[in-house]
Motif scaffolding. Structure first.
Motif, mmCIF file in Angstrom:
data_model
loop_
_atom_site.group_PDB
_atom_site.id
_atom_site.type_symbol
_atom_site.label_atom_id
_atom_site.label_comp_id
_atom_site.label_asym_id
_atom_site.label_seq_id
_atom_site.Cartn_x
_atom_site.Cartn_y
_atom_site.Cartn_z
ATOM 1 N N HIS A 156 -22.612 -56.717 -13.594
ATOM 2 C CA HIS A 156 -22.166 -57.360 -12.361
ATOM 3 C C HIS A 156 -20.652 -57.378 -12.364
ATOM 4 N N ARG A 157 -20.068 -57.075 -11.209
ATOM 5 C CA ARG A 157 -18.627 -56.944 -11.117
ATOM 6 C C ARG A 157 -18.130 -57.636 -9.856
ATOM 7 N N SER A 158 -16.985 -58.287 -9.955
ATOM 8 C CA SER A 158 -16.353 -58.900 -8.798
ATOM 9 C C SER A 158 -15.789 -57.793 -7.911
ATOM 10 N N GLY B 238 -12.551 -56.629 -9.625
ATOM 11 C CA GLY B 238 -13.066 -55.506 -10.390
ATOM 12 C C GLY B 238 -13.513 -55.882 -11.788
ATOM 13 N N ARG B 239 -13.396 -57.147 -12.138
ATOM 14 C CA ARG B 239 -13.779 -57.607 -13.476
ATOM 15 C C ARG B 239 -15.271 -57.882 -13.549
ATOM 16 N N PHE B 240 -15.795 -57.778 -14.750
ATOM 17 C CA PHE B 240 -17.193 -58.097 -14.957
ATOM 18 C C PHE B 240 -17.409 -59.597 -14.817
ATOM 19 N N THR C 254 -19.538 -59.631 -4.877
ATOM 20 C CA THR C 254 -19.877 -59.063 -6.171
ATOM 21 C C THR C 254 -20.760 -57.840 -5.977
ATOM 22 N N ARG D 258 -12.681 -45.196 -10.872
ATOM 23 C CA ARG D 258 -12.359 -46.546 -10.423
ATOM 24 C C ARG D 258 -10.894 -46.836 -10.653
ATOM 25 N N GLY E 262 -10.772 -52.312 -9.551
ATOM 26 C CA GLY E 262 -12.181 -52.089 -9.858
ATOM 27 C C GLY E 262 -12.915 -51.340 -8.775
#
Length: 70
Positions: free
Chosen positions: A9-11, A15-17, A30, A45, A50
């Motif tokens: 799952h990523r924001s 772009g962070r997990f 997300t 990416r 992200g």
């Protein structure tokens, strides 16, 4: 899902997990991705956002993009 595949799952903003619970609370911001044992498809990416970028962008900015095999 087969073999070594996992969901991550990523924001969409950073772009962070993020954790699955974050995805459940804020599905509009997300994404859920299937990642696995290094499939044949290659995606690029932006390392800072992200977000997906084109191959041309990845070639022009190699220090700020990452390539993944999915």
């Amino acid at each position: 899902m087969a073999g070594n595949e996992n969901e991550v799952h990523r924001s969409a903003r950073s772009g962070r997990f993020v954790q699955e619970s974050t995805t459940e609370r804020d599905p509009r911001h997300t994404t859920t991705e299937q990642v696995g044992s290094g499939g044949e498809q290659e995606v690029n990416r932006s390392a800072s956002t992200g977000r997906f970028v084109t191959e041309t962008t990845a070639e022009l900015h190699p220090s700020t993009t990452e390539t993944q095999h999915v």
